[in-house]
Design a protein around this motif. Structure first.
Motif, mmCIF file in Angstrom:
data_model
loop_
_atom_site.group_PDB
_atom_site.id
_atom_site.type_symbol
_atom_site.label_atom_id
_atom_site.label_comp_id
_atom_site.label_asym_id
_atom_site.label_seq_id
_atom_site.Cartn_x
_atom_site.Cartn_y
_atom_site.Cartn_z
ATOM 1 N N ASP A 1 0.859 -1.178 0.000
ATOM 2 C CA ASP A 1 0.000 0.000 0.000
ATOM 3 C C ASP A 1 0.894 1.227 0.000
ATOM 4 O OD1 ASP A 1 -2.491 1.387 0.097
ATOM 5 O OD2 ASP A 1 -2.154 1.770 2.230
ATOM 6 N N VAL A 2 0.801 2.021 -1.057
ATOM 7 C CA VAL A 2 1.659 3.200 -1.231
ATOM 8 C C VAL A 2 1.013 4.403 -0.550
ATOM 9 C CG1 VAL A 2 2.749 4.712 -2.934
ATOM 10 C CG2 VAL A 2 2.538 2.252 -3.384
ATOM 11 N N ASP A 3 1.825 5.213 0.112
ATOM 12 C CA ASP A 3 1.375 6.358 0.916
ATOM 13 C C ASP A 3 0.370 5.885 1.969
ATOM 14 O OD1 ASP A 3 3.047 8.066 -0.406
ATOM 15 O OD2 ASP A 3 1.498 8.939 -1.678
ATOM 16 N N THR A 4 0.750 4.867 2.679
ATOM 17 C CA THR A 4 -0.136 4.179 3.617
ATOM 18 C C THR A 4 -0.389 4.956 4.902
ATOM 19 O OG1 THR A 4 -0.603 2.003 4.526
ATOM 20 C CG2 THR A 4 1.642 2.821 4.819
ATOM 21 N N GLY A 5 0.488 5.867 5.271
ATOM 22 C CA GLY A 5 0.288 6.619 6.520
ATOM 23 C C GLY A 5 0.289 5.690 7.723
ATOM 24 N N ASP A 6 -0.822 5.660 8.441
ATOM 25 C CA ASP A 6 -0.960 4.810 9.631
ATOM 26 C C ASP A 6 -1.434 3.404 9.283
ATOM 27 O OD1 ASP A 6 -0.214 6.812 11.506
ATOM 28 O OD2 ASP A 6 -2.192 7.729 11.242
ATOM 29 N N TYR B 1 5.517 -7.978 -5.218
ATOM 30 C CA TYR B 1 4.125 -7.926 -4.767
ATOM 31 C C TYR B 1 3.129 -8.470 -5.781
ATOM 32 C CZ TYR B 1 6.140 -5.215 -1.081
ATOM 33 O OH TYR B 1 6.917 -4.828 -0.016
ATOM 34 N N ASP B 2 2.066 -9.082 -5.242
ATOM 35 C CA ASP B 2 0.947 -9.555 -6.049
ATOM 36 C C ASP B 2 -0.051 -8.429 -6.299
ATOM 37 O OD1 ASP B 2 1.774 -12.306 -6.133
ATOM 38 O OD2 ASP B 2 1.206 -12.427 -4.032
ATOM 39 N N VAL B 3 -0.163 -7.502 -5.343
ATOM 40 C CA VAL B 3 -1.049 -6.335 -5.472
ATOM 41 C C VAL B 3 -0.298 -5.109 -4.979
ATOM 42 C CG1 VAL B 3 -3.206 -5.244 -4.720
ATOM 43 C CG2 VAL B 3 -3.158 -7.706 -5.137
ATOM 44 N N VAL B 4 -0.466 -4.017 -5.695
ATOM 45 C CA VAL B 4 0.020 -2.705 -5.259
ATOM 46 C C VAL B 4 -1.173 -1.766 -5.317
ATOM 47 C CG1 VAL B 4 1.544 -0.751 -5.755
ATOM 48 C CG2 VAL B 4 2.381 -3.088 -6.064
ATOM 49 N N LEU C 1 3.355 5.302 -11.606
ATOM 50 C CA LEU C 1 2.755 4.097 -12.189
ATOM 51 C C LEU C 1 3.846 3.146 -12.676
ATOM 52 C CD1 LEU C 1 -0.285 5.577 -14.153
ATOM 53 C CD2 LEU C 1 -0.341 4.272 -12.020
ATOM 54 N N GLN C 2 4.889 3.679 -13.297
ATOM 55 C CA GLN C 2 5.995 2.840 -13.755
ATOM 56 C C GLN C 2 6.678 2.162 -12.572
ATOM 57 O OE1 GLN C 2 8.863 4.786 -16.267
ATOM 58 N NE2 GLN C 2 10.326 3.121 -16.114
ATOM 59 N N ALA C 3 6.899 2.894 -11.487
ATOM 60 C CA ALA C 3 7.524 2.307 -10.294
ATOM 61 C C ALA C 3 6.619 1.243 -9.671
ATOM 62 C CB ALA C 3 7.846 3.400 -9.278
ATOM 63 N N ALA C 4 5.309 1.493 -9.664
ATOM 64 C CA ALA C 4 4.367 0.507 -9.120
ATOM 65 C C ALA C 4 4.415 -0.777 -9.939
ATOM 66 C CB ALA C 4 2.955 1.082 -9.104
ATOM 67 N N LEU C 5 4.504 -0.647 -11.253
ATOM 68 C CA LEU C 5 4.595 -1.837 -12.098
ATOM 69 C C LEU C 5 5.915 -2.571 -11.887
ATOM 70 C CD1 LEU C 5 2.991 -0.469 -15.373
ATOM 71 C CD2 LEU C 5 1.999 -2.103 -13.749
ATOM 72 N N ALA C 6 6.973 -1.842 -11.570
ATOM 73 C CA ALA C 6 8.276 -2.476 -11.335
ATOM 74 C C ALA C 6 8.258 -3.341 -10.079
ATOM 75 C CB ALA C 6 9.369 -1.411 -11.227
ATOM 76 N N VAL C 7 7.509 -2.945 -9.054
ATOM 77 C CA VAL C 7 7.484 -3.734 -7.815
ATOM 78 C C VAL C 7 6.402 -4.808 -7.843
ATOM 79 C CG1 VAL C 7 8.469 -1.824 -6.484
ATOM 80 C CG2 VAL C 7 5.992 -2.154 -6.491
ATOM 81 N N LEU C 8 5.604 -4.823 -8.900
ATOM 82 C CA LEU C 8 4.533 -5.806 -9.065
ATOM 83 C C LEU C 8 5.065 -7.018 -9.824
ATOM 84 C CD1 LEU C 8 1.466 -5.770 -8.399
ATOM 85 C CD2 LEU C 8 1.096 -4.885 -10.693
ATOM 86 N N ARG C 9 4.665 -8.197 -9.398
ATOM 87 C CA ARG C 9 5.036 -9.418 -10.120
ATOM 88 C C ARG C 9 4.249 -9.499 -11.430
ATOM 89 N NH1 ARG C 9 4.245 -12.833 -4.676
ATOM 90 N NH2 ARG C 9 6.320 -12.514 -3.837
#
Length: 197
Positions: free
Chosen positions: A30-35, A90-93, A105-113
């Motif tokens: 979860d990106v920018d998850t805070g608490d 990760y399976d889900v971002v 979005l490109q970075a999210a795809l990079a950490v996604l399987r």
């Protein structure tokens, strides 16, 4: 640390339910998850998923310390060191209440399987960018963005408006506007293709 209010929990659970049609993920960022309110709410539907969080503030480290997250990372997803460290993990971002920034979005795809799912809630339509990066858009919905603090700031006499009333108004407006052309945000689920970066 106060628990999220009932309307917020309902809203967060509604977002998490969007992933239910797919196999339960092993790992979720979860990106920018805070608490870590979203991972905490999503855990009701995905009890066997390991939730990690990323946030630019130290709140993510506190969320990990109180066991709302398995792993907490302080920083930005677009930081190349973080992207390299989390590559294909990760399976889900989830990118919730974000602008559809191409670099993020490109970075999210990079950490996604490959075959993993990206859950984006954005005021901008992220579909063209995702399709251009080799993703398959699985689901799209229009909904009202959930920003109770901004709602209270726009109401006349807002400083004296009780927080509970502002949350109730926000929740009611979200229900009324969901799915209409007046909804201010897109919820998109995209599957990363084998050729996606």
């Amino acid at each position: 640390m106060p628990a999220p209010t009932a309307p917020s929990v309902r809203r967060l659970r509604s977002t998490a339910r969007a992933i239910l049609p797919f196999p339960e993920p092993e790992s979720w960022l979860d990106v920018d998850t805070g608490d870590a309110d979203f991972p905490e709410a999503a855990r009701a539907f995905f009890p066997y998923t390991a939730f990690d969080g990323l946030d630019p503030t130290p709140r993510v480290l506190h969320a990990q310390a109180v066991e709302r997250l398995e792993e907490g990372y302080q920083g930005r997803l677009s930081d190349p060191r973080i992207t390299a460290h989390l590559r294909a993990r990760y399976d889900v971002v989830s990118l919730l209440n974000h602008r559809a920034d191409p670099a993020e979005l490109q970075a999210a795809l990079a950490v996604l399987r490959p075959g993993g799912h990206l859950l984006v809630e954005s005021r901008d339509d992220p579909r063209p960018e995702l399709v251009s990066r080799g993703c398959t858009v699985i689901a799209t919905a229009r909904r009202s963005a959930h920003v109770p603090a901004r709602l209270t700031a726009r109401l006349p006499g807002a400083p004296g408006l009780p927080a509970a009333v502002a949350r109730a108004l926000d929740h009611t407006l979200a229900l009324l506007l969901a799915g209409t052309r007046f909804a201010r945000a897109y919820r998109v689920i995209a599957r990363k293709g084998p050729s996606a970066p």
